[in-house]
Design a protein around this motif. Sequence first.
Motif, mmCIF file in Angstrom:
data_model
loop_
_atom_site.group_PDB
_atom_site.id
_atom_site.type_symbol
_atom_site.label_atom_id
_atom_site.label_comp_id
_atom_site.label_asym_id
_atom_site.label_seq_id
_atom_site.Cartn_x
_atom_site.Cartn_y
_atom_site.Cartn_z
ATOM 1 N N ASP A 116 0.832 -1.206 0.000
ATOM 2 C CA ASP A 116 0.000 0.000 0.000
ATOM 3 C C ASP A 116 0.865 1.253 0.000
ATOM 4 O OD1 ASP A 116 -1.986 -1.861 0.194
ATOM 5 O OD2 ASP A 116 -2.745 -1.188 2.137
ATOM 6 N N TYR A 166 2.463 1.767 -3.326
ATOM 7 C CA TYR A 166 1.467 2.235 -4.289
ATOM 8 C C TYR A 166 1.221 3.737 -4.107
ATOM 9 C CZ TYR A 166 -2.670 2.480 -7.206
ATOM 10 O OH TYR A 166 -3.560 2.819 -8.194
ATOM 11 N N ARG A 167 1.105 4.174 -2.865
ATOM 12 C CA ARG A 167 0.904 5.606 -2.601
ATOM 13 C C ARG A 167 2.084 6.428 -3.122
ATOM 14 N NH1 ARG A 167 -1.237 3.317 2.314
ATOM 15 N NH2 ARG A 167 -3.484 3.641 2.350
ATOM 16 N N TYR A 204 1.836 6.534 -6.869
ATOM 17 C CA TYR A 204 0.802 7.490 -7.257
ATOM 18 C C TYR A 204 1.359 8.911 -7.207
ATOM 19 C CZ TYR A 204 -3.412 10.361 -7.028
ATOM 20 O OH TYR A 204 -4.360 11.317 -7.256
ATOM 21 N N ALA A 205 1.998 9.249 -6.108
ATOM 22 C CA ALA A 205 2.529 10.604 -5.930
ATOM 23 C C ALA A 205 3.568 10.941 -6.994
ATOM 24 C CB ALA A 205 3.137 10.750 -4.539
ATOM 25 N N PHE A 221 1.468 10.420 -11.024
ATOM 26 C CA PHE A 221 0.185 11.016 -11.412
ATOM 27 C C PHE A 221 0.362 12.161 -12.416
ATOM 28 C CE2 PHE A 221 -3.329 14.024 -10.939
ATOM 29 C CZ PHE A 221 -4.402 13.195 -11.231
ATOM 30 N N GLN A 245 -7.119 9.524 -12.871
ATOM 31 C CA GLN A 245 -7.612 9.263 -11.508
ATOM 32 C C GLN A 245 -8.431 7.977 -11.482
ATOM 33 O OE1 GLN A 245 -6.788 11.184 -8.798
ATOM 34 N NE2 GLN A 245 -7.696 9.543 -7.635
ATOM 35 N N PHE A 294 -6.143 4.987 -11.726
ATOM 36 C CA PHE A 294 -5.477 4.708 -10.449
ATOM 37 C C PHE A 294 -6.436 4.014 -9.476
ATOM 38 C CE2 PHE A 294 -1.856 7.516 -11.433
ATOM 39 C CZ PHE A 294 -0.835 6.786 -10.850
ATOM 40 N N TRP A 308 -5.823 0.197 -7.904
ATOM 41 C CA TRP A 308 -5.672 -0.045 -6.467
ATOM 42 C C TRP A 308 -5.939 -1.506 -6.132
ATOM 43 C CZ3 TRP A 308 -3.607 1.914 -2.268
ATOM 44 C CH2 TRP A 308 -4.036 1.470 -1.014
ATOM 45 N N ARG A 362 -2.923 -3.652 -7.159
ATOM 46 C CA ARG A 362 -1.601 -3.169 -6.758
ATOM 47 C C ARG A 362 -0.664 -4.292 -6.350
ATOM 48 N NH1 ARG A 362 -5.193 -2.428 -2.982
ATOM 49 N NH2 ARG A 362 -4.756 -2.871 -0.790
ATOM 50 N N GLU A 370 2.832 1.691 -14.581
ATOM 51 C CA GLU A 370 2.612 2.951 -15.287
ATOM 52 C C GLU A 370 2.022 2.700 -16.670
ATOM 53 O OE1 GLU A 370 5.152 6.942 -16.267
ATOM 54 O OE2 GLU A 370 5.606 5.843 -14.423
ATOM 55 N N ILE A 390 -1.657 1.669 -16.196
ATOM 56 C CA ILE A 390 -2.507 2.814 -15.866
ATOM 57 C C ILE A 390 -2.684 3.719 -17.082
ATOM 58 C CG2 ILE A 390 -2.613 4.931 -14.485
ATOM 59 C CD1 ILE A 390 -1.507 3.225 -12.160
#
Length: 171
Positions: A3, A6-7, A10-11, A14, A36, A39, A43, A46, A56, A59
């Motif tokens: 998790d 993954y965060r 994302y940061a 994105f 969005q 993503f 989730w 992930r 990437e 997504i």
Amino acid sequence: MTDEEYRAFYASAFARLVGQVYLLTGDVGEAQDAVQEAFIRAWSRRRRFAGGDEPEAWIRTVARRIAVSRWRSARSRLAAWRRHGPLADVPAPGVETPLIVAALQRLPEEQRRAIVLHHLCDRSVDQVAAETGAPPGTVKARLSRGREALRQLLDEADRSDTIVTLESRHV
């Protein structure tokens, strides 16, 4: 991918992905929405993004498909609008609308649904029966009972409104 990983992904990805999808769509708002949404879908996957997987790329592909799907939907809506023209003006609700809505809410759900479909959506008894899965005779009974109950509820509301009006004159 955990998790936390993954965060962090994302940061870091994105803005880059939005820029790439923007180049594909030509609409920055649509690109942001599509990325969005991609993503969000990613989730649940992930944990599968490990080793040789390219999250990437996944997504970006999903975001492009989302954008294309939305574009096709918009194009279909535009084509329908061109075929049928704009919707006719619908008058604003009258002052009695809240009373009718309140009275309808007090009816059993089956009666309310039959009345709304038949009288407000202009559906025939047979069409209401098909939509609700009830036989036409049952729909007719629901309409009859519902109209009578609605009449009584509206008469009640009218009497109470008259009493309130008379009482306010004596104050």
